[in-house]
Design a protein around this motif. Structure first.
Motif, PDB file in Angstrom:
ATOM      1  N   THR A   1     115.827 123.590  73.945  1.00  0.00           N
ATOM      2  CA  THR A   1     115.619 123.892  75.353  1.00  0.00           C
ATOM      3  C   THR A   1     114.626 125.049  75.474  1.00  0.00           C
ATOM      4  N   VAL A   2     114.105 125.262  76.689  1.00  0.00           N
ATOM      5  CA  VAL A   2     113.066 126.280  76.866  1.00  0.00           C
ATOM      6  C   VAL A   2     113.598 127.671  76.535  1.00  0.00           C
ATOM      7  N   ASP A   3     114.801 127.999  77.006  1.00  0.00           N
ATOM      8  CA  ASP A   3     115.338 129.335  76.727  1.00  0.00           C
ATOM      9  C   ASP A   3     115.632 129.519  75.247  1.00  0.00           C
ATOM     10  N   GLU A   4     116.166 128.492  74.594  1.00  0.00           N
ATOM     11  CA  GLU A   4     116.436 128.594  73.156  1.00  0.00           C
ATOM     12  C   GLU A   4     115.138 128.725  72.376  1.00  0.00           C
ATOM     13  N   HIS A   5     114.135 127.951  72.748  1.00  0.00           N
ATOM     14  CA  HIS A   5     112.816 128.072  72.110  1.00  0.00           C
ATOM     15  C   HIS A   5     112.278 129.496  72.258  1.00  0.00           C
ATOM     16  N   THR A   6     112.417 130.067  73.445  1.00  0.00           N
ATOM     17  CA  THR A   6     111.912 131.420  73.699  1.00  0.00           C
ATOM     18  C   THR A   6     112.633 132.442  72.830  1.00  0.00           C
ATOM     19  N   LEU A   7     113.939 132.367  72.780  1.00  0.00           N
ATOM     20  CA  LEU A   7     114.708 133.326  71.982  1.00  0.00           C
ATOM     21  C   LEU A   7     114.415 133.166  70.496  1.00  0.00           C
ATOM     22  N   ARG A   8     114.240 131.939  70.040  1.00  0.00           N
ATOM     23  CA  ARG A   8     113.915 131.717  68.631  1.00  0.00           C
ATOM     24  C   ARG A   8     112.528 132.257  68.301  1.00  0.00           C
ATOM     25  N   ALA A   9     111.610 132.186  69.240  1.00  0.00           N
ATOM     26  CA  ALA A   9     110.278 132.756  69.016  1.00  0.00           C
ATOM     27  C   ALA A   9     110.381 134.271  68.812  1.00  0.00           C
ATOM     28  N   ILE A  10     111.190 134.924  69.632  1.00  0.00           N
ATOM     29  CA  ILE A  10     111.375 136.374  69.490  1.00  0.00           C
ATOM     30  C   ILE A  10     112.066 136.691  68.169  1.00  0.00           C
ATOM     31  N   GLU A  11     113.048 135.892  67.802  1.00  0.00           N
ATOM     32  CA  GLU A  11     113.730 136.101  66.516  1.00  0.00           C
ATOM     33  C   GLU A  11     112.805 135.839  65.339  1.00  0.00           C
ATOM     34  N   THR A  12     111.841 134.939  65.506  1.00  0.00           N
ATOM     35  CA  THR A  12     110.844 134.705  64.455  1.00  0.00           C
ATOM     36  C   THR A  12     110.027 135.964  64.213  1.00  0.00           C
ATOM     37  N   LEU A  13     109.674 136.653  65.290  1.00  0.00           N
ATOM     38  CA  LEU A  13     108.924 137.898  65.163  1.00  0.00           C
ATOM     39  C   LEU A  13     109.775 138.972  64.490  1.00  0.00           C
ATOM     40  N   ASP A  14     111.054 139.025  64.854  1.00  0.00           N
ATOM     41  CA  ASP A  14     111.965 139.963  64.185  1.00  0.00           C
ATOM     42  C   ASP A  14     112.053 139.665  62.691  1.00  0.00           C
ATOM     43  N   ASP A  15     112.163 138.392  62.374  1.00  0.00           N
ATOM     44  CA  ASP A  15     112.247 137.990  60.970  1.00  0.00           C
ATOM     45  C   ASP A  15     110.992 138.386  60.201  1.00  0.00           C
ATOM     46  N   LEU A  16     109.840 138.267  60.844  1.00  0.00           N
ATOM     47  CA  LEU A  16     108.583 138.694  60.209  1.00  0.00           C
ATOM     48  C   LEU A  16     108.620 140.189  59.924  1.00  0.00           C
ATOM     49  N   HIS A  17     109.076 140.971  60.880  1.00  0.00           N
ATOM     50  CA  HIS A  17     109.148 142.426  60.688  1.00  0.00           C
ATOM     51  C   HIS A  17     110.075 142.790  59.530  1.00  0.00           C
ATOM     52  N   ASN A  18     111.170 142.073  59.397  1.00  0.00           N
ATOM     53  CA  ASN A  18     112.174 142.392  58.371  1.00  0.00           C
ATOM     54  C   ASN A  18     111.883 141.737  57.022  1.00  0.00           C
ATOM     55  N   SER A  19     110.851 140.903  56.947  1.00  0.00           N
ATOM     56  CA  SER A  19     110.547 140.186  55.705  1.00  0.00           C
ATOM     57  C   SER A  19     109.853 141.095  54.702  1.00  0.00           C
ATOM     58  N   GLU A  20     109.857 140.648  53.447  1.00  0.00           N
ATOM     59  CA  GLU A  20     109.226 141.422  52.378  1.00  0.00           C
ATOM     60  C   GLU A  20     108.303 140.579  51.502  1.00  0.00           C
ATOM     61  N   GLY A  21     108.282 139.269  51.715  1.00  0.00           N
ATOM     62  CA  GLY A  21     107.496 138.391  50.854  1.00  0.00           C
ATOM     63  C   GLY A  21     105.995 138.584  51.007  1.00  0.00           C
ATOM     64  N   LYS A  22     105.265 138.240  49.968  1.00  0.00           N
ATOM     65  CA  LYS A  22     103.816 138.391  49.977  1.00  0.00           C
ATOM     66  C   LYS A  22     103.125 137.348  50.849  1.00  0.00           C
ATOM     67  N   ASN A  23     103.755 136.175  51.001  1.00  0.00           N
ATOM     68  CA  ASN A  23     103.076 135.091  51.714  1.00  0.00           C
ATOM     69  C   ASN A  23     102.855 135.402  53.187  1.00  0.00           C
ATOM     70  N   ARG A  24     103.625 136.337  53.756  1.00  0.00           N
ATOM     71  CA  ARG A  24     103.427 136.716  55.154  1.00  0.00           C
ATOM     72  C   ARG A  24     102.986 138.174  55.296  1.00  0.00           C
ATOM     73  N   ALA A  25     102.517 138.751  54.217  1.00  0.00           N
ATOM     74  CA  ALA A  25     102.138 140.169  54.249  1.00  0.00           C
ATOM     75  C   ALA A  25     101.003 140.422  55.235  1.00  0.00           C
ATOM     76  N   HIS A  26     100.058 139.476  55.332  1.00  0.00           N
ATOM     77  CA  HIS A  26      98.925 139.686  56.240  1.00  0.00           C
ATOM     78  C   HIS A  26      99.382 139.688  57.694  1.00  0.00           C
ATOM     79  N   LEU A  27     100.337 138.830  58.033  1.00  0.00           N
ATOM     80  CA  LEU A  27     100.860 138.816  59.395  1.00  0.00           C
ATOM     81  C   LEU A  27     101.714 140.053  59.664  1.00  0.00           C
TER      82      LEU A  27
END
Length: 946
Positions: free
Chosen positions: A486-512
């Motif tokens: 749903t639109v609201d779930e998609h929106t919240l998951r997008a924000i959580e994706t950004l949180d996950d990027l911030h908390n990640s440590e892998g090299k494959n997303r280091a540039h982002l």
């Protein structure tokens, strides 16, 4: 007697008497001479009539739980009657008279709870004692045969009491199925012995039983979906489905021995308000499940997109000004499913809190907030203050969310209820106050934790009070065959994706991650993500409408004019990067400069990149790919250089030197380094940015094969669902069409394609493909046959069009699933653009995907004498958006007359197939009409960047 939820077992005395009267009339007393086949026919006719009666009651509004119980009651009569016959049939056997004492025939699982849908299986347990199984077997085998021949699907097992207890230790499904058992026939003492043995074992193994239930829940979520708001949920198994209710009851049973909701309520394990909400939700889902079974004539648990309009009409949901009937239905479905998910979650939390030696997963050291009545206990945030606390201190509600955000713990039920009620007091005045805005922004300012708190605020209603516009997209299903949520779930998951990027440590997303660290104020990025789809749910043009709504929200929240402008710009441009990267040739310098001018600053570019990354990741599984990541990063690097004034020439030269060195290390010694330099010189600059050195080395070696053999192929598997096919050969007119057609004729679907041609006429084409029949990766043993066909096509030895037609006639699915036309644009859509490229005409084709679609488009273009310079083939679920850069035979752009010819030819070729899939009465659309309608949201990005 009661069901698993504590409601009346029978739907009503009047209904019960009708069924009993029918059984007495239809099912004549069985004798030892009764033919089993005749008995099965009697039962089949009896069940057919009772199914019809049950369906009529359902259509007239019978509750879901009543219908489930009534179905069980009917089957009880059938099973008992068949068991009676089976016992009489073996009276000549010495054990016949003791058959009932030799075993107990039990209903278990859903049948044991007296909860059956129209096409549900029934599960029987044959419980026996001592060495009597051999004596019983003829009776029970006869019983099963009669039931099977009567059209029932029966699951069964033969066990002693000891077998049940021992097997249940390692089989959580048996253990939970045995929570509710009912004696249908046979020895009541055996049934009592089983219940006593299971209860004794439960008391000894509370912890292991709880852990097994939670493991089963996790596995179920992994398979069927861990979020409530899926576009096509499984009514039974997805989070928020019926099984979540069962999980909550099983947890109460494992810890306390309660077997239904009534017992939980009687012992104050849940409140009256909780029980009322849960029962209402449970009954609603049962009604939906019954209708799904009746509508399809089979056991159907997934609420597929094409079923939703019919169900909506059946349940009285009519289309309104902005919402379809199916969208209203699904909004209610998600609301009820959320109650069942909450019920399950709360039972988990209560079990954890009551456990004296809880695991790390469940327990935290009690923590309190200074001067405020909040405490973290048992993995939840509790409230120990007065009921009017939030009335006296309205802003303290944000303190509660801040504490939950910092510790990443949910609210307990009482606090959830208090916050929900207190949130209703936030009106226009409060939401426009500086204090409320500052408290809200403080929550968004915490990098890596915004998604957690926004989801909590949304679930408890506070987010809709702060931003009323968000309520319009809450629980709104998207009928676009693309988004998974749903639109609201998609929106919240997008924000959580950004949180996950911030908390990640892998090299494959280091540039982002590095780009995220450069963001000056994460509040603006999180707010833009929260608002990026806020214009949906009111027809087409959601981007422009959403930008206007975002402007109002920013003004109400008191953002500075410059900050508000950036948020609005991000909302307005939130599809731009994805569209340009995936649908345009980034070698067009004007495209990059126009895009950079539109973005305006490096900070906005950084935020737009991250918003695009999060948005695509939140669409659904498999939408974000390495290929899309490479294209997006290429566009970002080019625009960044223009915005920052970096010395692109020096940077590119250094990159080129490094790239050549890496290729040199990867190629075989037989290939001179001069071939590396020549290869790169004959290809556009973009090739270096989007191709790895290893792949470039492979291309060079393939080109050496082309010189000797005319064609070179490589296959690279990408997991279980797709494989990449790379081809190199001499270019010629119509080559792409012949390659695409040959793949189609071999039952291969093209998911994406990348076409490159060297200046010396060597074509290097890459296709991401899968097998049409299985929708999985092409099997290795088919590679050689496919390559032989491709070789013949390249050499002009095949009549490709005839082969494609023959494959479609013989193998293509004869019955297509009609897409929901409520939100579908008329397809196909054809857009021809002479402004997007300096040297080519860009042709966009948006159509419902089918095997051979790329071939059909390319063959039309080739038949008109056009040359394909570049092609971008993309497929998202059932939609295809294919983009071709073409020139006329003289190498120039197409004339207006030729554009009309292209549009007409493509409509004629594709219109029939898309009309069959999308439904009747939907006209196709050409570029001229699309321009008059602003090309809808599919073309907004390319319109802005020309």
């Amino acid at each position: 007697m009661t069901t698993g939820i504590g409601t009346a077992l029978y739907p009503g005395e009047s209904y019960r008497q009708k069924v009993l009267t029918h059984a007495a009339t239809r099912l004549a007393p069985a004798t030892s001479e009764t033919d089993p086949a005749s008995l099965s026919r009697l039962l089949r006719r009896f069940l057919t009539i009772e199914d019809f009666r049950l369906r009529m009651n359902h259509n007239f509004g019978a509750s879901g739980c009543e219908t489930a119980a009534a179905r069980s009651f009917v089957l009880d009569l059938a099973v008992k009657y068949a068991f009676q016959h089976a016992s009489l049939a073996f009276q000549s056997n010495p054990i016949a008279d003791g058959a009932h004492n030799a075993c107990a025939l039990l209903a278990i699982g859903g049948y044991g709870r007296a909860e059956l849908a129209p096409h549900s299986d029934i599960d029987l347990l044959f419980l026996y004692s001592g060495q009597r199984l051999g004596q019983m077997k003829p009776v029970l085998t006869n019983l099963l045969q009669v039931l099977w021949d009567a059209g029932l699907t029966v699951g069964h097992s033969f066990r002693t009491v000891g077998d049940c207890v021992t097997t249940a230790l390692d089989d959580v499904h048996l253990r939970t199925a045995a929570v509710n058992t009912r004696l249908l026939a046979g020895n009541k003492g055996l049934h009592n012995s089983l219940q006593e043995a299971l209860e004794k074992d439960r008391r000894r193994r509370v912890k292991s039983f709880l852990a097994a239930i939670l493991q089963e829940r996790d596995a179920r979520y992994l398979k069927f979906g861990e979020v409530v708001c899926l576009q096509e949920p499984n009514i039974k198994e997805t989070a928020g489905g019926l099984r979540d209710f069962h999980t909550g009851v099983w947890l109460a049973h494992a810890q306390h021995g309660y077997k239904n909701l009534a017992e939980m309520r009687a012992h104050d394990l849940i409140s009256e308000n909780e029980a009322r909400k849960v029962l209402r939700a449970y009954d609603f889902l049962w009604r939906i499940r019954h209708s799904a079974h009746y509508g399809t004539g089979r056991k159907t648990e997934q609420l597929a997109l094409h079923m939703q309009p019919d169900l909506a009409a059946q349940f009285g949901y009519h289309p309104g000004t902005h919402l379809l009937g199916s969208e209203k239905l699904m909004r209610d479905y998600y609301r009820h499913a959320r109650e069942l998910r909450l019920f399950s979650d709360l039972q988990i939390a209560r079990a954890a809190e009551a456990e004296p030696h809880g695991t790390r997963r469940w327990l935290r050291r009690p923590t309190s907030a200074a001067n405020e009545p909040f405490v973290i206990r048992g993995g939840q945030l509790h409230f120990d203050g007065e009921a009017d606390f939030f009335d006296k201190k309205p802003l303290a509600i944000f303190n509660a969310f801040a504490l939950g955000q910092a510790a990443r713990v949910p609210f307990d039920y009482s606090l959830r209820d208090l916050v929900t009620r207190s949130s209703r007091s936030i009106g226009p005045t409060a939401r426009s106050s500086v204090e409320v805005s500052n408290a809200f922004f403080a929550l968004l300012r915490r990098r890596g934790r915004a998604g957690f708190v926004l989801r909590s605020m949304h679930e408890l209603g506070l987010l809709a009070r702060l931003i009323p516009e968000f309520s319009r997209i809450s629980l709104l299903v998207q009928h676009d065959l693309y988004h998974h949520f749903t639109v609201d779930e998609h929106t919240l998951r997008a924000i959580e994706t950004l949180d996950d990027l911030h908390n990640s440590e892998g090299k494959n997303r280091a540039h982002l991650r590095g780009v995220l660290e450069q963001i000056k104020d994460p509040t603006l990025l999180y707010l833009a993500l929260l608002l990026h789809d806020i214009g949906k749910g009111r027809g087409h043009g959601h981007i422009a409408r959403g930008a206007q709504m975002a402007e109002r929200v920013c003004r109400r929240l008191g953002l500075k004019e410059d900050d508000a402008g950036r948020v609005v710009l991000l909302v307005k441009q939130h599809v731009t990067m994805a569209h340009l990267a995936q649908r345009r040739d980034l070698n067009e310098s004007r495209l990059i400069s126009d895009f950079a001018d539109q973005v305006g600053s490096l900070d906005v570019l950084n935020m737009l990149l991250l918003l695009t990354y999060a948005d695509l990741n939140a669409v659904g599984p498999g939408v974000w790919t390495d290929w899309k990541a490479t294209l997006l990063w290429d566009l970002y690097r080019r625009a960044r250089k223009l915005l920052t004034g970096e010395d692109a020439v020096i940077d590119d030269l250094a990159e080129l030197v490094r790239f050549k060195d890496e290729i040199g290390k990867a190629i075989t010694p037989a290939v001179p380094f001069s071939e590396v330099e020549r290869h790169l010189a004959l290809l556009p600059d973009r090739y270096v940015r989007v191709t790895s050195p290893a792949v470039a080395a492979m291309h060079i070696q393939m080109i050496e094969e082309v010189k000797n053999d005319g064609l070179a192929c490589r296959w690279v598997r990408h997991g279980m669902n797709s494989v990449e096919l790379i081809l190199a050969t001499s270019d010629r007119h119509g080559l792409f069409a012949d390659l695409a057609g040959t793949l189609a004729a071999n039952g291969i679907e093209i998911l994406s394609a990348e076409v490159n041609t060297r200046e010396d006429g060597i074509a290097i084409d890459g296709f991401i493909v899968r097998q049409a029949s299985t929708r999985r990766a092409v099997e290795d043993d088919r590679y050689q046959v496919i390559e032989q066909s491709l070789r013949r096509a390249v050499n002009g030895e095949l009549e490709v069009s005839a082969l494609v037609e023959r494959w479609s006639t013989r193998n293509a699915p004869r019955k297509r699933t009609r897409a929901n036309s409520g939100r579908r644009r008329s397809l196909p859509q054809i857009v021809c653009d002479n402004e997007a490229s300096a040297s080519s005409t860009v042709i966009e084709v948006h159509a419902i995907d089918e095997t051979g679609l790329a071939y059909k488009i390319a063959s039309v273009l080739a038949g008109l004498g056009l040359e394909i310079i570049c092609a971008r083939i993309t497929t998202e679920r059932s939609d295809a958006l294919d983009v071709f850069y073409v020139t006329a035979g003289d190498g120039l752009k197409l004339s207006g007359e030729m554009i009309e010819a292209v549009e007409g030819a493509l409509i004629a070729k594709l219109g029939r197939v898309n009309a069959v899939v999308a439904g009747p009465g939907l006209p196709t659309t050409t570029g001229r009409r699309m321009n008059e309608k602003n090309r809808s949201d599919y073309q907004t990005a390319s319109d802005r960047c020309r």
